[in-house]
Design a protein around this motif. Structure first.
Motif, PDB file in Angstrom:
ATOM      1  N   CYS A   1     -13.319  -3.896  -0.646  1.00 27.56           N
ATOM      2  CA  CYS A   1     -12.467  -4.264   0.502  1.00 27.56           C
ATOM      3  C   CYS A   1     -13.410  -4.664   1.638  1.00 27.56           C
ATOM      4  N   SER A   2     -13.871  -5.907   1.588  1.00 24.11           N
ATOM      5  CA  SER A   2     -14.993  -6.322   2.435  1.00 24.11           C
ATOM      6  C   SER A   2     -14.651  -6.503   3.906  1.00 24.11           C
ATOM      7  N   SER A   3     -13.346  -6.462   4.275  1.00 27.67           N
ATOM      8  CA  SER A   3     -12.964  -6.568   5.693  1.00 27.67           C
ATOM      9  C   SER A   3     -12.561  -5.221   6.293  1.00 27.67           C
ATOM     10  N   LEU A   4     -12.642  -4.163   5.484  1.00 23.51           N
ATOM     11  CA  LEU A   4     -12.163  -2.854   5.918  1.00 23.51           C
ATOM     12  C   LEU A   4     -13.086  -2.251   6.981  1.00 23.51           C
ATOM     13  N   THR A   5     -12.515  -1.935   8.147  1.00 22.57           N
ATOM     14  CA  THR A   5     -13.310  -1.346   9.224  1.00 22.57           C
ATOM     15  C   THR A   5     -13.056   0.142   9.389  1.00 22.57           C
ATOM     16  N   ALA A   6     -11.899   0.625   8.926  1.00 20.07           N
ATOM     17  CA  ALA A   6     -11.595   2.053   9.072  1.00 20.07           C
ATOM     18  C   ALA A   6     -10.527   2.491   8.081  1.00 20.07           C
ATOM     19  N   ILE A   7     -10.669   3.736   7.634  1.00 20.16           N
ATOM     20  CA  ILE A   7      -9.631   4.388   6.840  1.00 20.16           C
ATOM     21  C   ILE A   7      -9.179   5.595   7.658  1.00 20.16           C
ATOM     22  N   TYR A   8      -7.892   5.643   7.953  1.00 20.91           N
ATOM     23  CA  TYR A   8      -7.349   6.761   8.730  1.00 20.91           C
ATOM     24  C   TYR A   8      -6.560   7.669   7.799  1.00 20.91           C
ATOM     25  N   VAL A   9      -6.575   8.944   8.116  1.00 25.25           N
ATOM     26  CA  VAL A   9      -5.819   9.913   7.330  1.00 25.25           C
ATOM     27  C   VAL A   9      -4.963  10.742   8.289  1.00 25.25           C
ATOM     28  N   ALA A  10      -3.689  10.897   7.940  1.00 29.20           N
ATOM     29  CA  ALA A  10      -2.806  11.730   8.763  1.00 29.20           C
ATOM     30  C   ALA A  10      -3.394  13.134   8.888  1.00 29.20           C
ATOM     31  N   VAL A  11      -3.316  13.678  10.092  1.00 25.62           N
ATOM     32  CA  VAL A  11      -3.940  14.973  10.410  1.00 25.62           C
ATOM     33  C   VAL A  11      -3.455  16.093   9.490  1.00 25.62           C
TER      34      VAL A  11
ATOM     35  N   GLY B   1     -10.867  -4.896  -4.115  1.00 26.97           N
ATOM     36  CA  GLY B   1     -10.956  -6.346  -3.933  1.00 26.97           C
ATOM     37  C   GLY B   1      -9.926  -6.938  -2.990  1.00 26.97           C
ATOM     38  N   CYS B   2      -9.265  -6.099  -2.176  1.00 20.87           N
ATOM     39  CA  CYS B   2      -8.353  -6.622  -1.139  1.00 20.87           C
ATOM     40  C   CYS B   2      -9.220  -7.033   0.054  1.00 20.87           C
ATOM     41  N   THR B   3      -9.747  -8.229  -0.019  1.00 20.72           N
ATOM     42  CA  THR B   3     -10.813  -8.651   0.895  1.00 20.72           C
ATOM     43  C   THR B   3     -10.347  -8.933   2.320  1.00 20.72           C
ATOM     44  N   SER B   4      -9.025  -8.986   2.566  1.00 21.33           N
ATOM     45  CA  SER B   4      -8.524  -9.232   3.925  1.00 21.33           C
ATOM     46  C   SER B   4      -8.014  -7.968   4.615  1.00 21.33           C
ATOM     47  N   LEU B   5      -7.937  -6.872   3.862  1.00 25.11           N
ATOM     48  CA  LEU B   5      -7.405  -5.626   4.401  1.00 25.11           C
ATOM     49  C   LEU B   5      -8.375  -5.049   5.436  1.00 25.11           C
ATOM     50  N   THR B   6      -7.889  -4.855   6.684  1.00 25.64           N
ATOM     51  CA  THR B   6      -8.806  -4.435   7.757  1.00 25.64           C
ATOM     52  C   THR B   6      -8.796  -2.930   8.010  1.00 25.64           C
TER      53      THR B   6
ATOM     54  N   THR C   1      -6.069 -10.803  -2.240  1.00 28.12           N
ATOM     55  CA  THR C   1      -6.984 -11.216  -1.167  1.00 28.12           C
ATOM     56  C   THR C   1      -6.264 -11.586   0.120  1.00 28.12           C
ATOM     57  N   GLY C   2      -4.951 -11.822   0.050  1.00 20.24           N
ATOM     58  CA  GLY C   2      -4.198 -12.173   1.253  1.00 20.24           C
ATOM     59  C   GLY C   2      -3.614 -10.978   1.989  1.00 20.24           C
TER      60      GLY C   2
END
Length: 222
Positions: free
Chosen positions: A61-71, A37-42, A16-17
């Motif tokens: 992952c309740s703080s996740l705003t975006a998942i990026y993938v290398a082109v 459950g990594c609740t701080s991962l943004t 969680t940290g």
């Protein structure tokens, strides 16, 4: 030192940290529930080396705003922070804290994967494109603000607890294309003390003699 080539199943589960992590270019596999459950991962960036992402890797992952993938990744891609397989037939993860209220699933998608929209508390309205055949187990679990969703005529199965704990969703229309509806898929949520509770006045609109009608009757919904 040795290069890291894989992140094992549940490797960071419940950390969680953990606020950010850099996945090195040597990693080819991210295991089952690796970051669950990594609740701080943004946000997280998946390098081009990754060829396999296990089921539910980012669930809870309740703080996740975006998942990026290398082109240059040959197996996965990201569109506006949402994770898909490369040809965009599988929607793998919509970040839980992406703060859009509405989302239209791209036409290319045929499968909404397990926990894909888990705990997406901002979403009120999701449009499922006509092409989706499978809504997997727990796909929209705990989308507490969801009031409107359509099940397209292409859909054949709705997985176990797919819409569990979506307490704002009070009705749904099930087309006759749907032949399979999993246990507690619709109309249930966590009540007091996390006991199973029924969404008050939940209504299922369906055709006679279909899986929708059978589910409604078996579960006592009208």
């Amino acid at each position: 030192g040795k290069q890291v080539t894989g992140i094992g199943g549940q490797a960071f589960e419940g950390c969680t940290g953990l606020e950010n992590i850099t996945i090195p270019d040597s990693v080819t596999e991210i295991g089952l529930e690796a970051f669950s459950g990594c609740t701080s991962l943004t946000n997280i960036t998946i390098p081009d080396s990754v060829t396999e992402i296990g089921s539910s890797a980012f669930s809870g992952c309740s703080s996740l705003t975006a998942i990026y993938v290398a082109v240059d990744n040959k197996n996965y891609t990201s569109v506006n922070g949402v994770l898909f397989n490369k040809d965009k037939t599988e929607l793998i993860c919509y970040p839980a804290k992406k703060n859009n209220k509405r989302y239209i699933i791209p036409n290319s998608v045929t499968s909404i994967e397990r926990f894909a929209f888990h705990k997406c508390i901002y979403l009120t309205d999701v449009t499922i494109s006509n092409g989706v055949t499978n809504i997997e187990n727990w796909a929209f679990h705990s989308c507490k603000s969801l009031t409107s969703i359509n099940i397209p005529d292409s859909a054949t199965s709705i997985g176990e607890e797919a819409f569990y704990n979506c307490e704002s969703l009070t009705s749904i229309t099930i087309p006759n294309s749907v032949t399979q509806i999993g246990k507690n898929a619709l109309g249930y949520y966590f009540g007091y003390y996390n006991n199973e509770a029924r969404v008050t006045g939940f209504k299922i609109y369906c055709y006679p003699g279909t899986a929708g009608e059978k589910y409604a009757k078996d579960n006592g919904f009208t």
